[in-house]
Design an enzyme around this catalytic site. Structure first.
Site, short mmCIF file in Angstrom:
data_model
loop_
_atom_site.label_atom_id
_atom_site.label_comp_id
_atom_site.label_asym_id
_atom_site.label_seq_id
_atom_site.Cartn_x
_atom_site.Cartn_y
_atom_site.Cartn_z
N ILE A 134 0.85 -1.21 0.00
CA ILE A 134 0.00 0.00 0.00
C ILE A 134 0.88 1.25 0.00
O ILE A 134 0.61 2.22 -0.73
CB ILE A 134 -0.98 -0.02 1.20
N ARG A 158 11.24 -0.79 7.89
CA ARG A 158 12.18 -1.66 8.61
C ARG A 158 13.33 -2.08 7.69
O ARG A 158 14.48 -2.11 8.06
CB ARG A 158 11.46 -2.90 9.12
N ILE A 217 -3.63 5.77 7.81
CA ILE A 217 -4.57 4.76 7.31
C ILE A 217 -4.08 3.38 7.75
O ILE A 217 -4.52 2.36 7.21
CB ILE A 217 -4.74 4.79 5.77
N ALA A 218 -3.17 3.34 8.75
CA ALA A 218 -2.56 2.07 9.14
C ALA A 218 -3.40 1.37 10.21
O ALA A 218 -4.29 0.56 9.89
CB ALA A 218 -1.14 2.31 9.61
N ARG A 219 -3.17 1.69 11.46
CA ARG A 219 -3.92 1.11 12.56
C ARG A 219 -3.93 2.10 13.72
O ARG A 219 -2.95 2.84 13.91
CB ARG A 219 -3.27 -0.17 13.08
N GLU A 247 -10.75 2.39 18.67
CA GLU A 247 -11.92 2.59 17.82
C GLU A 247 -12.98 1.51 18.07
O GLU A 247 -12.62 0.40 18.47
CB GLU A 247 -11.51 2.64 16.33
N HIS A 269 -12.67 4.16 9.50
CA HIS A 269 -11.98 2.93 9.06
C HIS A 269 -12.58 2.38 7.76
O HIS A 269 -13.07 1.26 7.72
CB HIS A 269 -12.01 1.87 10.19
#
Ligand code: DGY
Length: 328
Positions: free
Chosen positions: A158, A179, A238-240, A269, A287
Site C-alpha cells: 500500500i 524496517r 490509514i494504518a492502525r 476505535e 476505518h
C-alpha cells in the site's frame, strides 16, 4: 459426508455466504449483532473455521476455549486482532487478504491526503452551516500537494501504491522509511528515496502512515515525533489505531504545531479521542480505506477461498503462519 462447521462473525455479502455454504455448515451473523468475547466463544465452540474481521480478537483465551478450531480467516490485510504466536503454538492457521485491497486503500490514502491538505471537510462544514458570504483570497487556503514532499512510513504494497500516485500523478518527491530498504528496482518504480525516520519527520510536507501494527510500532508517532515535523505538515494515518498517540496528536493540532491530520483509524476505535473531535484541522473517517464494494467483495471471497483452500483442499491461498502447514 458431514461438512465442517464454520462461523462467520459479521454480516457479509450473500455471494460469500453462498460460496461457503457449498462446503461448510455455516453459522452467520447477518443481523450484524455486536458479540462480546463470551458470545464469540459460545458460538465458536465446535467450529473448525472462523471468518473474522479486524474487530474480533482471536487471542489465547478464545483458542483455549475452542480446541477444534483449525483456521481463522481474517477479512483484512492487517491481523493485529490475531495472537499469531498462540495460534501457531496450537496449530491454528491464520490467513489475511493482501493484494486485493492495495489499490483502493492507496486511493483512499491519497483522498485523505488531498482532503486534509486542501481542507475539504472543514470548508464543506462551513458552507453547509450557511457561513459562506463571499469569495476571499485566503478562504480555506491549504497546503500545496503538487511538487511537495511526500513522506511514507511503512513501505509495503500500500505504501508503494501511495508513492506511485504521488510521484507519477502529482510530481511529488517521495521519501520513505521502513524496517528494511526496498530493492533498487522497486524504489525506482515509485521514485522513492530511503531516509532515516528523523529525516522523514523533518522533511515531509505530507506524512502517510502505512506500517502494520505491532508492539514495536505502538505510538511510533507521539509528542516527540510530532515536534520534529514542519508546522506546515499534515499527518495521514490509514494504518492502525495505536500507531499514533491520539492524545498527543490532538494537542499538536490544537496548538497548531502541525497544520492538519487525516485519520481513518484510532486508538480504541470505534471510540475517537474527544480532543480530535474538538479541533477543526483534522479529517476523520470511520476505518473505510478499503471500502469500495468490489474490493470488499474481493476481500470476502479471498477469506472464503482461504477457508475452502485449507479445510477442503489443504492449501490456503494467503497463510500468515505457514509453519502450521509444514508441521502437518
Ligand atoms: C485491513 O485490511 O487491514 C483494513 O484496515 C480493514 O480492517
Amino acid at each position: 459426508m458431514t461438512k465442517p462447521s464454520i462461523l462467520v462473525t459479521r454480516a457479509t455479502f450473500p455471494e460469500v455466504l453462498d460460496k461457503l455454504a457449498q462446503h461448510f455448515e455455516v453459522e452467520d451473523n447477518q443481523p450484524d449483532t455486536a458479540w462480546s468475547k463470551q458470545d464469540l466463544i459460545a458460538r465458536l465452540k465446535g467450529k473448525t473455521g472462523v471468518f473474522t474481521t479486524s474487530g474480533e480478537a482471536i487471542d489465547a483465551d478464545v483458542l483455549a476455549a475452542c480446541p477444534e478450531l483449525r483456521i481463522c480467516a481474517n477479512t483484512a490485510v492487517g491481523f493485529n486482532n490475531f495472537d499469531l504466536k498462540a495460534m501457531t503454538a496450537r496449530g491454528v492457521l491464520g490467513t489475511n487478504t493482501p493484494d486485493v485491497l492495495t489499490d483502493s486503500t492507496a486511493d483512499f490514502g491519497f483522498a485523505l491526503l488531498m482532503a486534509t491538505a486542501r481542507r475539504v471537510a472543514e470548508s464543506e462544514h462551513y458552507l453547509r452551516a450557511g457561513k459562506w458570504d463571499r469569495w476571499r483570497y485566503d478562504l480555506f487556503a491549504g497546503t500545496e500537494v503538487n511538487g511537495s514532499t511526500l513522506g511514507i512510513l511503512g513501505m509495503g504494497r500500500i505504501g508503494q501504491g501511495i508513492a506511485r500516485r504521488g510521484a507519477h500523478g502529482f510530481g511529488m518527491q517521495v521519501i520513505y522509511h521502513n524496517r528494511s530498504r526496498l530493492p533498487a528496482e522497486q524504489e525506482a518504480a515509485c521514485k522513492a528515496r530511503y531516509v532515516s525516520k528523523e529525516e522523514l519527520l523533518r522533511e515531509a510536507d505530507h506524512l502517510v502512515l502505512v506500517l502494520p501494527y505491532s508492539p514495536e510500532a505502538h505510538h511510533a508517532i507521539g509528542a516527540a515525533e510530532l515536534a520534529q515535523m514542519k508546522p506546515t505538515a499534515n499527518l495521514i494515518n490509514i494504518a492502525r489505531g495505536g500507531i499514533v498517540d491520539d492524545a498527543a496528536l490532538a494537542a499538536a493540532l490544537r496548538d497548531k504545531r502541525i497544520a492538519g491530520a487525516g485519520l481513518d483509524v484510532y486508538e480504541g476505535e470505534p471510540k475517537v479521542h474527544p480532543g480530535l473531535l474538538a479541533v477543526p484541522n483534522v479529517v476523520l473517517t470511520p476505518h473505510i480505506a478499503s471500502a469500495t464494494m468490489p474490493t470488499r467483495l474481493a476481500m470476502g471471497m479471498l477469506a472464503a477461498d482461504n477457508l475452502i483452500g485449507y479445510l477442503v483442499h489443504g492449501k490456503p491461498l494467503t497463510p500468515l503462519n505457514p509453519e502450521v502447514l509444514e508441521r502437518k
